[in-house]
Motif scaffolding. Structure first.
Motif, short mmCIF file in Angstrom:
data_model
loop_
_atom_site.label_atom_id
_atom_site.label_comp_id
_atom_site.label_asym_id
_atom_site.label_seq_id
_atom_site.Cartn_x
_atom_site.Cartn_y
_atom_site.Cartn_z
N LYS A 189 1.08 -1.39 -0.01
CA LYS A 189 0.08 0.05 -0.05
C LYS A 189 0.81 1.25 -0.17
CE LYS A 189 -3.49 2.28 2.62
NZ LYS A 189 -4.69 2.34 3.88
N GLU A 190 1.93 1.33 0.91
CA GLU A 190 2.88 2.31 1.04
C GLU A 190 3.91 2.10 0.18
OE1 GLU A 190 1.39 4.95 2.36
OE2 GLU A 190 -0.30 4.15 3.23
N SER A 191 3.86 1.46 -0.82
CA SER A 191 5.41 1.12 -1.67
C SER A 191 6.32 2.17 -2.20
CB SER A 191 5.07 0.21 -2.67
OG SER A 191 4.33 0.81 -3.77
N ALA A 192 6.03 3.14 -2.62
CA ALA A 192 6.58 4.21 -3.19
C ALA A 192 7.57 3.49 -4.24
CB ALA A 192 7.70 5.01 -2.11
N LEU A 193 6.79 2.79 -4.98
CA LEU A 193 7.64 1.78 -5.81
C LEU A 193 8.64 2.32 -6.79
CD1 LEU A 193 7.38 -1.54 -6.09
CD2 LEU A 193 5.89 -1.07 -8.16
N ALA A 194 8.07 3.38 -7.45
CA ALA A 194 9.04 4.19 -8.56
C ALA A 194 10.37 4.67 -7.82
CB ALA A 194 8.34 5.08 -9.20
N THR A 195 10.11 5.29 -6.77
CA THR A 195 11.19 5.80 -5.87
C THR A 195 12.43 4.74 -5.72
OG1 THR A 195 9.89 7.53 -5.13
CG2 THR A 195 12.05 7.28 -4.08
N LYS A 196 11.78 3.71 -5.12
CA LYS A 196 12.62 2.63 -4.71
C LYS A 196 13.37 2.03 -5.82
CE LYS A 196 11.10 1.29 -0.06
NZ LYS A 196 10.68 2.51 0.28
N SER A 197 12.51 1.76 -6.71
CA SER A 197 13.16 1.10 -8.24
C SER A 197 14.23 1.98 -8.91
CB SER A 197 11.90 0.80 -8.95
OG SER A 197 12.42 0.40 -10.55
N GLU A 198 13.96 3.43 -8.53
CA GLU A 198 15.02 4.07 -9.52
C GLU A 198 16.20 4.36 -8.47
OE1 GLU A 198 12.83 7.85 -9.51
OE2 GLU A 198 11.64 7.42 -11.24
N LYS A 199 16.10 4.33 -7.21
CA LYS A 199 17.29 4.29 -6.32
C LYS A 199 18.11 2.95 -6.60
CE LYS A 199 16.97 6.06 -2.07
NZ LYS A 199 16.44 6.24 -0.78
N LEU A 200 17.37 1.97 -6.83
CA LEU A 200 18.10 0.63 -6.95
C LEU A 200 18.97 0.61 -8.06
CD1 LEU A 200 15.44 -2.12 -6.09
CD2 LEU A 200 17.33 -1.75 -4.82
N LEU A 201 18.38 1.08 -9.40
CA LEU A 201 19.19 1.40 -10.67
C LEU A 201 20.24 2.22 -10.34
CD1 LEU A 201 16.21 1.24 -13.18
CD2 LEU A 201 17.74 -0.55 -12.25
N GLU A 202 20.17 3.46 -9.76
CA GLU A 202 21.18 4.37 -9.43
C GLU A 202 22.22 3.88 -8.48
OE1 GLU A 202 19.19 7.88 -7.77
OE2 GLU A 202 18.18 8.09 -9.39
N TYR A 203 21.83 3.06 -7.56
CA TYR A 203 23.08 2.37 -6.81
C TYR A 203 23.76 1.52 -7.20
CZ TYR A 203 25.11 0.42 -2.71
OH TYR A 203 25.91 -0.19 -1.76
N ASN A 204 23.09 0.44 -7.94
CA ASN A 204 23.97 -0.53 -8.42
C ASN A 204 24.83 -0.44 -9.76
OD1 ASN A 204 22.84 -3.28 -7.28
ND2 ASN A 204 21.05 -2.29 -7.49
N GLN A 205 25.99 -0.78 -9.66
CA GLN A 205 26.90 -0.77 -10.74
C GLN A 205 26.83 -1.65 -11.73
OE1 GLN A 205 29.31 1.88 -10.34
NE2 GLN A 205 27.86 2.41 -8.60
N LYS A 206 27.00 -1.44 -13.00
CA LYS A 206 26.86 -2.25 -14.28
C LYS A 206 28.27 -2.87 -14.53
CE LYS A 206 23.21 0.38 -16.35
NZ LYS A 206 22.83 1.01 -17.69
N ASN A 207 28.05 -3.95 -14.93
CA ASN A 207 29.33 -4.73 -15.51
C ASN A 207 30.13 -4.87 -14.31
OD1 ASN A 207 28.21 -4.37 -18.36
ND2 ASN A 207 29.18 -2.33 -18.48
N VAL A 208 29.64 -5.23 -13.46
CA VAL A 208 30.69 -5.49 -11.89
C VAL A 208 31.64 -6.92 -12.44
CG1 VAL A 208 30.72 -6.16 -9.73
CG2 VAL A 208 29.14 -4.66 -10.47
N ALA A 209 30.97 -7.87 -13.05
CA ALA A 209 31.73 -9.15 -13.18
C ALA A 209 32.85 -8.90 -14.22
CB ALA A 209 30.93 -10.28 -13.80
#
Length: 342
Positions: A309-329
């Protein structure tokens, strides 16, 4: 470059190994795998893999053994250490990357005994016993949770990066209990299924093979026949891509696969994980306002529904994509090559 990737025992360690060998092969180099004949190592790499050669040595965990059992386990590790030395010499291995787990002991110690560089990836927020022991001797120690780690982020298969997206609406929720399933998560899914259906939210559910029949029958009793239900599946990247939110254990690989793909999750840590490491994995996510974490208990249903109900889904999803680095392997393997050529 010829590299050995070692470790395993559980799917979490092996998923990291899978991401690393993908990066090695994509760069035109060769990797061998040294694991154990116990655990899930053979299930992952026994028949099909990108490794040029795979070896499964007779080892078992040491930490949880007592008395004579610990002595026997250490003896097996010593015999496997001698075998690993021969394998590393035979393939002219230049470096070893350990992904942790009891499977990593033999090849890691063999690498150090041959004065070859050892690289370590720690998958959990709480460092494992073996990795903690080997850390002072490693050329590099990588952790997605430590701020002073040379490389930030977590190595996942490229597909989770390529299919990443921002979740803006909750249309589909996925319940993940791991390869063996989790009764607490299965029961939670069943308890909220009707409320989710009334809200028009589609359910994807990996119940685990051992609990699949019970869960299937319970959904039938509820009159819910449109659940996408699995026991065990290798199509998780596709299923996660389809989901807008997840309910999951907090094993490191699943946690970072969801995070890399931008899928916010409600984590329920496995309460008997060694050192309670799943709780600390999920706590890291919560502390950075990237998701939710709750212990197993009677109030899970209400807490999950409140999160939805109180998910703020878009905010959390955007923050996840900002936080995670690409091509780590790829970054991890490139660093190995650069250090070898220095």
């Amino acid at each position: 470059m010829k590299i050995c990737i070692t470790g395993g025992g559980t799917g979490g360690h092996l998923m990291v190994a899978e991401a690393l060998v993908e990066a090695v092969v994509n760069d035109g180099d060769e990797a061998i795998f040294i694991g154990s004949n116990k655990g899930q190592d053979q299930k992952y790499f026994g028949e099909h893999s990108e490794f040029s050669h795979v070896y499964f040595l007779e080892t078992t965990g040491v930490v949880n053994q007592r008395g004579l059992g610990k002595i026997k386990a250490l003896y097996k590790v010593f015999k496997a250490f001698l075998e690993a030395r021969k394998i590393l010499k035979e393939h002219k291995i230049e470096a070893t990357y350990s992904v942790g787990g009891f499977s990593a002991a033999a090849a890691s110690f063999a690498t150090l005994s041959l004065f070859k560089p050892l690289f370590i990836h720690e998958q959990n927020a709480k460092t494992g016993r073996l990795n903690g022991l080997l850390k002072p001797f490693a050329k590099r120690f990588i952790s997605g949770y430590e701020k002073d780690s040379k490389i930030q982020g977590y190595p996942v298969k490229e597909v989770f990066v390529k299919t990443a997206r921002v979740r803006t609406e909750l249309n589909t929720i996925i319940f993940l209990g791991g390869s063996h399933g989790a009764r607490a998560i299965n029961d939670l899914a069943l308890s909220v299924a009707w409320k989710l259906k009334k809200q028009g939210i589609k359910i994807i559910h990996q119940a685990g093979e051992s609990d699949l029949q019970r869960v299937e029958e319970e959904y039938k009793k509820l009159g819910i026949d449109d659940v996408e239900l699995y026991g065990f599946t290798k199509e998780l990247p596709t299923l996660i891509e389809k989901a807008d939110m997840a309910v999951s254990r907090a094993g490191a690989s699943t946690l970072w696969e969801l995070s890399t793909n931008g899928c916010p999750a409600f984590y329920i840590p496995y309460p008997y994980a060694a050192g309670d490491h799943q709780y600390y994995n999920a706590k890291f996510i919560v502390d950075n306002d990237l998701g939710w974490c709750e212990r197993e208990g009677e109030e899970l249903q209400s807490k999950l529904l409140h999160a939805i109900k109180e998910s703020a889904l878009a905010t959390k999803s955007e923050k996840l994509l900002e936080y995670n680095q690409k091509n780590v392997a790829t970054t991890m393997i490139t660093e190995v090559r650069d250090l070898l050529n220095a």
